[in-house]
Write an enzyme that holds these catalytic residues in place. Structure first.
Site, mmCIF file in Angstrom:
data_model
loop_
_atom_site.group_PDB
_atom_site.id
_atom_site.type_symbol
_atom_site.label_atom_id
_atom_site.label_comp_id
_atom_site.label_asym_id
_atom_site.label_seq_id
_atom_site.Cartn_x
_atom_site.Cartn_y
_atom_site.Cartn_z
ATOM 1 C CD GLU B 50 -3.836 -4.423 0.802
ATOM 2 O OE1 GLU B 50 -4.213 -3.488 0.100
ATOM 3 O OE2 GLU B 50 -2.662 -4.861 0.796
ATOM 4 C CG ASP B 61 4.930 -9.338 -2.443
ATOM 5 O OD1 ASP B 61 4.552 -8.195 -2.117
ATOM 6 O OD2 ASP B 61 4.167 -10.276 -2.688
ATOM 7 C CE1 TYR B 176 -1.355 -0.709 -3.612
ATOM 8 C CE2 TYR B 176 -2.438 -2.501 -2.455
ATOM 9 C CZ TYR B 176 -1.339 -1.689 -2.641
ATOM 10 O OH TYR B 176 -0.220 -1.856 -1.870
#
Lengths: 405, 278
Positions: B50, B61, B176
């Site tokens: 990734e 994040d 994911y």
């Protein structure tokens, strides 16, 4: 104006939260179910008479509404043109329009059984309003604020702490309002079960732009009724300042379908829109996606978000509510800008001849009124949203004027 | 249409092991060092890469990947440079799948059609765009699928059974699974916690399920790999990059060993995992 205008400007957003191409729900999957849940509960609350009565009750008895529609007689004489009215939202509890939305959202949080409140703040006004309602309703409250903003807004930090809120300095990114919003979103994504995020402006993922607008629309509804009562007709021009744009949306929305009413939004031009130090997203930005919605953003050619600048911390945001972007492109609302210097002049004039210390945010709107009113006839009715009082700004103004306190 | 991602998971199934998915931000700490790390990842044991597209406002994040993005931007990171890293990489490696991960705005500003054309030409295999839920599929997901890229969606603990079909619809390559509610690099979940979630996803799809967020050590990776088709590690690798920089943010000698050696440890953790299929 373009020919493919919608028939009604008050009908947006659509079911997906879009105003034309703007708005939407650009959030991480973790938040998506929460945003959908909020939408469901908001729709039910909006249609619930009991919720609306409770909202009206707190607006009257806690906030102090309705706020007066005040004829600014000496300013009108001074400028020698349009008849100028101020919508006095600076007289609200906590000193600005922000509390209207906070009351609405905390009632929604309570209705949804949420146990914890979070919010972002730039200048600290929304943080103070959020801390206020959290105290009033007995919920713990965490306010995210950029470390840079904390340095320049110390009195508001103390206010929030007195009200029992925890103020968390945000040291990521540019350490200002946009980063505080990122950090609040990170908190929300972590505390999904019990936390309600009170967004302070008409931005963020759907349904926030809509629900914040609806809670703030009390400003426009009152102004309309008051003007009809005073003058027997609708105003000719509305003027309001815009950072994210919640006070403006609140004043404008009830008038959007009244085609005779000319509507003007004033962005912060900072040191000039031709410099890279301003906060005028519509004038100097272009459409992009940030904080859950598509809207005009200040950004570079690589899609990286730029830092905004304004003497008024409350306008210091690189984006704008998506409905404003839509009203801009459809031509229904005229968007202009005022510089730091123009706002400072308007600030001083208002103090001297109206005995009102305005916040630096509506001083931008006032700067536009000063440009516009002299060229309008004496029977032209102009309403400006005096959305906040300037006590919080006296240090900034003193500094700008070179005065040592 | 079979892609490098499909092929890689088919190979992993044949080998009877889970995969290791590694994340780095393109251009962190500078373009050349970042490229050298990227180039070394497959040999260190990364099965899928990734590659983060740096963005000023990465709202999902944690501190590690936020900092990595800012380091990359400061060193001249941009969409163009991210894509040229992939182009260079493909000259040496035509098998390891590369998935670009990030936020929508830099792609939107680059122009969706141009981006898809350039990404395909560079040798990108898939996209993970954090802030594009299925509700906004028209933006990029549908055009990307039509162009022949995989669009990999995140499923999270808040994605319930009613919503899962919407999330899995138009998902390809792999799913994911975000093992926690939170941001990247936060607390870790254990295999026993995520098994029910993987079971649940597998009831709705035949796609492989990779699990990430909070996997920090070879032991975590081994644990997760015992129940998932792949384990994703990002912040812990990015932290190794950060700790290899001097006071001025310049890479110190030994950065490759420090970063890629850690990836090799993660890979052996994953390889050790005893499969207890979900």
């Amino acid at each position: 104006m373009t020919t493919d205008q919608p028939n009604a400007f008050t009908q947006g957003p659509n079911d997906h939260g879009h105003f034309g191409i703007f708005g939407g729900r650009y959030v991480a999957e973790t938040l998506m179910p929460l945003v959908l849940d909020l939408e469901k509960h908001y729709k039910a609350a909006r249609d619930d008479q009991e919720f609306q009565s409770e909202f009206a009750h707190y607006l009257e008895h806690y906030v102090g509404r309705p706020s007066p529609l005040y004829f600014a007689e000496r300013l009108t004489e001074h400028l020698g043109g349009a008849k100028i009215y101020f919508k006095r939202d600076e007289l609200n509890h906590t000193g600005a329009h922000k509390i209207n939305n906070c009351i609405g959202q905390i009632l929604l949080a309570k209705r949804m059984g949420k146990k914890r409140i979070i919010a972002e703040t730039g200048a600290g006004q929304h943080g103070v309003a959020t801390a206020t309602v959290a105290a009033r309703f007995g919920l713990p409250c965490v306010i995210y604020m950029g470390a840079v903003d904390i340095e320049r807004q110390k009195p508001n930090i103390f206010r929030m702490k007195l009200l029992g809120a925890e103020v968390v300095p945000v040291t990521s990114g540019s350490r200002t309002l946009k980063d505080a919003m990122n950090e609040a979103l990170r908190d929300w994504v972590t505390n999904v079960d019990d936390t309600f995020y009170i967004i302070g402006t008409v931005a963020g993922p759907h349904p926030y732009p809509e629900l914040v607008r609806d809670f703030q629309s009390v400003i426009g509804r009152e102004a309309k009724a008051q003007m009809l009562d005073r003058e027997g007709r609708l105003p000719d021009t509305l003027v309001a300042c815009i950072g994210g744009g919640s006070n403006a949306m609140g004043l404008f929305h009830p008038f959007l379908d009244d085609q005779s009413v000319h509507i003007v939004g004033v962005e912060a031009a900072g040191k000039g829109v031709e410099t890279d130090q301003h906060a005028a997203s519509l004038t100097g930005g272009r459409p992009g996606v940030l904080h859950g919605n598509r809207t005009y953003l200040l950004q570079n050619e690589d899609g990286q978000i730029a830092e905004a600048h304004s003497i008024s911390a409350g306008l210091d945001y690189p984006g704008i509510g998506p409905e404003h972007s839509w009203l801009h492109e459809s031509g229904r609302v005229e968007y202009v800008s005022a510089t730091d210097t123009e706002a400072l002049e308007a600030f001083q004039l208002c103090c001297q001849i109206e005995g009102i210390i305005p916040a630096l945010e509506p001083s931008h709107a006032l700067a536009e009124v000063m440009k516009r009113a002299p060229n309008l006839p004496k029977d032209h009715l102009l309403v400006m949203n005096m959305c906040g009082r300037g006590d919080k700004d006296i240090f900034t103004v003193a500094d700008a004027l070179g005065v040592r306190l | 249409m079979s892609t490098r991602i499909d092929q890689r998971f088919a190979d992993l199934r044949k080998e009877g092991r889970a995969g290791l998915v590694t994340f780095i931000t393109a251009g962190d700490p500078d373009l050349e060092t970042s490229y050298e790390i990227l180039k070394g990842l497959p040999q260190a044991g990364a099965d899928i890469i990734e590659l983060g597209m740096p963005f000023t406002d990465p709202m999902a994040d944690g501190p590690s990947i936020q900092a990595a993005g800012l380091r990359a931007l400061k060193a001249g990171g941009s969409m163009k440079n991210t894509l040229s890293m992939v182009t260079r990489f493909r000259k040496h490696d035509n098998a390891t799948p590369i998935v670009l991960m990030g936020y929508y705005n830099p792609i939107y500003i680059y122009g969706v059609d141009t981006f898809l054309k350039d990404a395909l030409a560079a040798g990108v295999d898939g996209l993970i765009i954090v802030d594009l839920p299925p509700e906004e599929d028209e933006e990029l997901c549908i055009p990307a699928l039509k162009a022949g890229l995989n669009f990999i969606r995140l499923a999270t603990p808040t994605t319930d059974d009613a919503r899962l079909p919407a999330v899995l619809n138009n998902t390809s390559g792999f799913v994911y699974y975000v093992s926690i509610t939170g941001i990247t690099g936060a607390a870790s979940a254990s295999a026993s916690h995520i098994t029910p979630a993987i079971d649940r996803i597998k009831r709705h799809t035949d796609l492989p399920v990779a699990v990430g967020f909070g996997i920090k050590t070879p032991e975590n990776a081994e644990d997760i790999a015992s129940v998932a088709d792949a384990a994703v590690v990002g912040s812990a690798i990015v932290d190794r990059i950060a700790s290899s920089l001097d006071a001025h943010g310049k890479p110190q000698d030994g950065i490759y060993q420090h970063v890629l050696g850690f990836v090799a440890e993660l890979a052996s953790g994953v390889a050790k995992a005893k499969k207890t299929p979900a």
